[in-house]
Write an enzyme that holds these catalytic residues in place. Sequence first.
Site, short mmCIF file in Angstrom:
data_model
loop_
_atom_site.label_atom_id
_atom_site.label_comp_id
_atom_site.label_asym_id
_atom_site.label_seq_id
_atom_site.Cartn_x
_atom_site.Cartn_y
_atom_site.Cartn_z
N GLU A 318 0.81 -1.26 0.02
CA GLU A 318 -0.17 -0.10 0.06
C GLU A 318 0.70 1.32 0.06
O GLU A 318 0.73 2.00 -0.77
CB GLU A 318 -0.79 -0.17 1.31
CG GLU A 318 -1.64 1.23 1.53
CD GLU A 318 -2.29 1.29 2.63
OE1 GLU A 318 -3.48 2.12 3.17
OE2 GLU A 318 -2.12 0.58 3.87
N HIS A 319 1.80 1.25 0.96
CA HIS A 319 2.80 2.68 1.01
C HIS A 319 4.13 2.04 0.78
O HIS A 319 4.60 1.04 1.59
CB HIS A 319 2.55 3.05 2.55
CG HIS A 319 1.40 3.46 2.84
ND1 HIS A 319 0.56 2.84 3.79
CD2 HIS A 319 0.41 4.63 2.64
CE1 HIS A 319 -0.69 3.34 3.98
NE2 HIS A 319 -0.81 4.30 3.20
#
Length: 436
Positions: A318-319
């Site tokens: 996600e990040h």
Amino acid sequence: MPRHLKSPVPAAQVSAARADVAERVHAILDDIRRRGDDAVREYSEKFDKWSPESFRLSADEVRRIVSQVPGTVLDDIRFVQQQVRTFAQAQRDSLADVEIETLPGVRLGHRHVPVAAAGAYVPGGRYPLTASAHMTIVTAKVAGVPRVAACTPPIRGEIPAATVAAMHLAGADEIYLLGGVQAVAALAVGTETIGRVPMLAGPGNAYVAEAKRQLFGEVGIDLFAGPTEILVIADENADPFVVAVDLLSQAEHGPDSPAVLVTTSERLGREVERHIERLLPGMPTKDFAEPAWRDHGEIVVADTLDEAFRIADSYASEHVEVLTENPRQALEKMRDYGALFLGEGTCVSYGDKVIGTNHVLPTRGAARYTGGLWVGKYLKTVTYQEVTDTASSALLGEVCGRAARVELFEGHARSGDVRAAKYGKGTLPWNEEGAA
């Protein structure tokens, strides 16, 4: 070859509880479909101890709640929302309507049309995620959505005033103090007092995420969401203390949040692990961060930076935070991530809270096929066609007749035949009774 200094628990152990969540969510959704408001109220009482006369806040109630929020908090909300609005508007401006003429008098086009309404879920529970109001509501309004209905749960029986203020300032048309599966179900299927929406957006716990998954198709959703993830790519130039702090910043989201370090330096990896061991005992959120790091934390050592980028892509996290000598290399080297955070001057927490890009992002490998929430998610790209030149219509009719008959679609072929005959001054290959 990459090697692990720290490995997570086996995946099978992590997924054992998902079937139970799915079964419980399915039962709640069915009940709300059948009983509407009565079921919504029962679940709100059961899970949140919350049963007001109306779940929807009136305009006077909203004004009263917002007036209780400290001025500095309101100023910060306005500042952050302006960052989100500015970036979302730039995204919207990049989406042009199209119309071209492919043949004389044949015009084809597309338009970007906002959905009629959207439901924005703003999580509460232990942490009031005020920033999710900015990400879901501001972005929808920039897209031009005329009706945004926003839900957030009470927190231990109290109204989350800052969250309500954020929802109001973001432009929500309806604000409901309602949380959990009952909130997204009411928005998706509609009840006697809550109008249904064609799209749901916003993060939530495992039950909210599962409800959105089961409702998908009946309504559109932003993403299939899972636990928050962070992956840091670091070389020998990175500050191990900064790396440790940033990994723990996302681990505090929940006990199942993966935090991964991929580094080209074994020395740095071991220093990061030591810093985390020292930092964790004093963290106010260690009851989430500690099991997250224990069960889902990883440290992977790569031989080269190119290998580190490949490893990072395999996670499709996600990040992805890039703490290397030349962090912008990741823009060329990587393709599978929700969002990149380049260099020590930025961090994932900026993306979560203040910088302006959207923090609703793909998890559990979904970054392999989708990006995160953005203004385009609230838009439908719809096409139109127009033929005003009779010669072009006759030509298309002839080709349509032949092409449709290859596929044995006689009805389609005849629609083309009619125009070929009418505009091309020919005759139909079949009579008005349908016989050839």
